[in-house]
Each structure stands twice: as C-alpha cells, then as structure tokens.
Design an enzyme around this catalytic site. Structure first.
Site, short mmCIF file in Angstrom:
data_model
loop_
_atom_site.label_atom_id
_atom_site.label_comp_id
_atom_site.label_asym_id
_atom_site.label_seq_id
_atom_site.Cartn_x
_atom_site.Cartn_y
_atom_site.Cartn_z
N TYR A 144 -9.59 11.54 4.57
CA TYR A 144 -9.61 11.69 3.11
C TYR A 144 -8.96 10.46 2.51
O TYR A 144 -7.89 10.05 2.94
CB TYR A 144 -8.82 12.95 2.71
CG TYR A 144 -8.79 13.22 1.22
CD1 TYR A 144 -9.92 13.67 0.55
CD2 TYR A 144 -7.62 13.03 0.49
CE1 TYR A 144 -9.89 13.93 -0.82
CE2 TYR A 144 -7.58 13.29 -0.88
CZ TYR A 144 -8.71 13.74 -1.52
OH TYR A 144 -8.68 13.99 -2.87
N ASP A 239 -5.67 3.01 5.29
CA ASP A 239 -5.19 3.92 4.25
C ASP A 239 -3.88 4.51 4.76
O ASP A 239 -3.87 5.46 5.54
CB ASP A 239 -6.24 5.01 3.99
CG ASP A 239 -5.74 6.04 2.98
OD1 ASP A 239 -4.56 5.96 2.57
OD2 ASP A 239 -6.54 6.92 2.60
N LYS A 267 2.14 8.47 -2.18
CA LYS A 267 3.17 9.41 -1.70
C LYS A 267 4.57 8.80 -1.65
O LYS A 267 5.20 8.65 -2.68
CB LYS A 267 2.73 10.02 -0.36
CG LYS A 267 1.36 10.72 -0.50
CD LYS A 267 0.98 11.52 0.70
CE LYS A 267 -0.44 12.02 0.67
NZ LYS A 267 -0.68 13.22 -0.12
N1 PMP Z 1 -5.45 8.81 1.18
C1 PMP Z 1 -4.84 9.69 1.97
C2 PMP Z 1 -4.71 9.39 3.43
C3 PMP Z 1 -4.35 10.87 1.44
O1 PMP Z 1 -3.76 11.75 2.26
C4 PMP Z 1 -4.48 11.13 0.07
C5 PMP Z 1 -3.93 12.39 -0.57
N2 PMP Z 1 -3.61 13.42 0.23
C6 PMP Z 1 -5.11 10.17 -0.72
C7 PMP Z 1 -5.59 9.03 -0.14
C8 PMP Z 1 -5.27 10.39 -2.20
O2 PMP Z 1 -4.05 10.30 -2.84
P1 PMP Z 1 -3.83 11.00 -4.27
O3 PMP Z 1 -3.88 12.46 -4.04
O4 PMP Z 1 -2.46 10.50 -4.68
O5 PMP Z 1 -4.88 10.51 -5.18
#
Ligand code: PMP
Length: 428
Positions: A144, A239, A267
């Site tokens: 994700y 990511d 995060k």
């Molecule tokens: N990349 C990863 C690996 C994530 O775990 C997440 C959110 N869980 C995101 C991108 C998206 O981040 P956000 O919810 O702050 O938009």
C-alpha cells in the site's frame, strides 16, 4: 469490557461521516463490531470514551514510536502554536528538520515535506516519471502506498480488508501504467521489465511490507531489485512510510544496506502530526519545482506545528543510541512469548517480525507475499482480535496490518499481552 458510549458515538458518527470513520481501516468491518472511540492516550495506553484502558499495539498506525503524548513533542507543538499555526511562507524549522533527516538517512541530499504518506508516494512517482521520461511503474500486490489512483491496484491494508484492492474510480488509462508484481518474486519482476522494455520509470516497494501484515524481504530480493533497476535505467523507490525512522535511524536502506533512488516517509517523521516527505539525491530532487519541471506543492506543507512535532521526534530518535535495539528486543520478547503460548495451545500460526514491526498470521505456512498473507485472514484472526480487545489489548482490526511496537511498552505490558493470548488461545 463495556463499549456502550463508543457504540453510541459511532451511531451518531455514521449519520454524518461515511461509515462513521474518516479512514476505512478504523472501521471494524473486517472483524465485526463497532470501532472504539478514544478519549485520550498516554505512553503505551489508550483510554476510551467508556473509561477502558487498552494496551496499544497500533500506535496511530506507526507514528507514536516513543508512546502517546510524548512530552518533548507535545511541548514543541504547544510552544509553536502560540506563535501562529500556518504562514504559507518559509520558516527556519523546515530547514532544521530537513538537515536532521538528511543526516540520519543514507543516500539523500534533499527532502521535500508534504502532508501525508499518500502525497509523498504520489509525488515520488511523478518525480520518477519526470526524471526518467517514462510512464509505467511496477508495484507489488499487497503493498500500500496511499490512496492516490496509480496505487489502488491490488493495494494492501484497508483496500484488501474491504475487498476493493482495485478501486472503482481509477481510470483504465491510469491502471494500465501500473504493473503488478508478486512480493519476493524476482523472476516475476524480471519478466515484467522484459515485456515493457524501456517503459518503466520506477519500481516502488515497501522494503519491509507492512500492509499485508508484516512481510520481510527474502534474502537477496532487494539487492536483486537494485541490480535490475541499475541495468534498466529504472529508479528504485523505497516507500519507508512505515519503516522510516522505525527500523533504524536510516530506515530499511540502513538495515539492509541497499541504496534507494527516492525514499518516501510518513508516520514517525511527523511525530503524530500530518507529515509526509520524499527525498533523493540532488540530481533527482533538482527536477522538482521551482528548480525543475516536475510540479508539486502544498498550502500546508512544512506547517510549523507539524515540523515542530517532527523535529522533536527525530531529535529524540537521533539522540538515543539504543532506542532501535530496545524496540527490537521488546518485539522479539513478544514474538517468542506469543509463539510459545500459541504452540502450547496447538494453534497454527506464523509470526513475522522485523525490528519493531510484527504480525501474527493464523496459518502454519510461510507468509511471504499477498497470497500467503490472505490465508491467515480467517475466523481465527477475528476471534483473536475480539478476545484480545476483551482483555484490554488493542491490535489492528485486520489481518492485513502490522503491529507497531512502542518504546513506552514495559515488559509487564508484554507479559500481560502474552498471558491474555494464552488465556484466549484455549477458547479459539
Ligand atoms: N505507504 C505506506 C507503506 C503506508 O503504510 C501508508 C499508510 N498506512 C501510506 C503509504 C499512506 O500514508 P497516509 O495514510 O499518511 O497517506
């Protein structure tokens, strides 16, 4: 535990907010029941609207690595807020946090702050396309990268929990530029590159997957991706929204000693305020507006409150020699304890763990990609989730999520959790 007030608040919320929540993963759709409404949190504990205390293993889905209401972060935000909450003009603190981030993370010269992990990944891909002059990207099933269109193709996390890994609303034109590979399957990636010669801008990956539960990269997998990228003029995008400033100061790049071309953060980097960032070497970042042609912007980007929280968090992590070791030790203790009681009670399971990311899959086979992760999304997980909740332990309401360990957890909390699992394992 009683959740009367939470249930009443949820019923009210459902009238004015779709599904009663502002992000689907908060709903208990995957496990049944109604979400718990939080009143406040401190250290390792959540206190809900019914007066229950819960040991928290989600920690706002990762940011609260040093615990809730961590004093240096709270103080920094309060002090900043007194001086104004947004200017839409440069502030010194943006440079300070950028300097610190660049000093902690390998292979990056410059960093641009945004407001979420979604924005970070979306912008990173645009930059990769602009830099390479190519359109297609490779992502991995079950990973994700936020909810921007290009990523909602076999996406993990809530998208998988709710059965919409390919979201309606994403046009076919967008979808055709996102090529899908199996996590940990290098031959699959090779075949995709071969079939799309000269067309792939980047490979984006969670270097440790956390959105199909926790799935570590197999030995040699990230190294092979690096080689494939070098050989084919493709950028490797890590990511590190989950792994950044969590697995090590320098994230997965440091842990695995692999160089990424662009790195995305979210995060932890915001200390619990809405912050994301993407970073790369100078040559790539120079393609970004106002220096270069790739456009990216944000009214609230680099917001002073968010930067104050992020800076306080990174300073705390940078200043403490042993924090990552301590986190890993606590997580290992939990891993061994859970494994022991599940084995004793003859419950089939696989536990995956990297640093302070851990997840329990209710399947005895290796969990190394999206298909094997899906095997553990079962009734046992639902019973496990509700059983733990009843004991005052809060884990993510989906098997497709990682638990995030916080340094605020004591060994007594971990023992309490292991004993709770022992107790409920007898019933499931
Ligand atoms: N990349 C990863 C690996 C994530 O775990 C997440 C959110 N869980 C995101 C991108 C998206 O981040 P956000 O919810 O702050 O938009």
């Amino acid at each position: 535990m009683i959740y009367k007030r939470s249930s009443a608040l949820f019923a009210e919320a459902e009238k004015v907010i779709p599904g009663g929540v502002n992000s689907p993963v908060r709903a208990f759709k995957g496990v049944g029941g109604t979400p718990i409404f939080v009143k406040e949190a401190k250290g390792a504990y959540l206190y809900d609207e019914d007066g229950n205390r819960l040991i928290d293993y989600i920690n706002s889905w990762g940011p609260m690595i040093l615990g809730h209401a961590y004093k240096p972060v709270v103080d920094a935000v309060v002090e900043k807020a007194k001086k104004g909450t947004s200017f839409g003009m440069p502030t010194e603190i943006e440079t300070k946090i950028a300097e610190l981030a660049v000093s902690m993370v390998p292979n990056i010269d410059k960093i641009r702050f945004v407001n979420s992990g979604t924005e970070a990944c979306m912008s990173a891909v645009r930059l990769a396309r602009g830099f390479t002059g190519k359109d297609k990207i490779i992502k991995f099933a079950g990973c994700y990268h936020g909810h921007s269109d290009a990523f909602l193709i076999q996406a993990g996390s809530g998208a998988s929990t709710f059965g919409t890994p390919n979201s309606p609303g994403v046009t076919q034109g967008t979808a055709k530029d996102t090529l899908l590979a199996n996590y940990n399957d290098i031959d699959n990636v090779k075949a995709l590159i071969q079939a799309n010669k000269g067309e792939i801008a980047c490979i984006i990956i969670e270097p440790v997957a956390g959105n199909m539960g926790c799935i570590p990269p197999k030995s040699g997998f990230l190294e092979s991706l690096r080689v494939l990228c070098d050989d084919n003029n493709i950028l490797l995008v890590f990511d590190e929204v989950m792994t950044g400033f969590r697995l090590a100061k320098g994230g997965a790049q440091e842990l695995y000693n692999i160089k990424a071309d662009i790195v995305c953060f979210g995060k932890v980097i915001g200390g619990g305020l809405p912050v994301g960032a993407f970073a790369a070497r100078d040559e790539i970042m120079s393609y970004l507006a106002p220096l270069g042609p790739v456009y990216q912007a944000g009214t609230l980007s680099g917001n002073p409150l968010a930067m104050a929280a992020g800076l306080a968090m990174l300073e705390a992590l940078d200043g403490e020699e042993n924090v990552f070791t301590r986190l890993a030790e606590k997580t290992e203790y939990l891993h061994k304890g859970i494994s022991k009681v599940l084995t004793k009670n003859e419950i089939k399971h696989t536990i995956n763990r990297v640093g302070s990311m851990i997840s329990v899959h209710f399947d005895e086979n290796e969990v190394c990609d999206f298909d094997t992760a899906a095997n553990g999304n079962n009734d046992t997980f639902k019973a496990f989730f509700h059983g733990l909740l009843n004991e005052g332990v809060y884990i993510a309401p989906s098997a497709f999520e990682t638990w995030f360990i916080t340094d605020a957890l004591t060994y007594e909390d971990l023992d309490f959790t292991i004993n709770a699992i022992d107790k409920l394992a007898k019933q499931i």
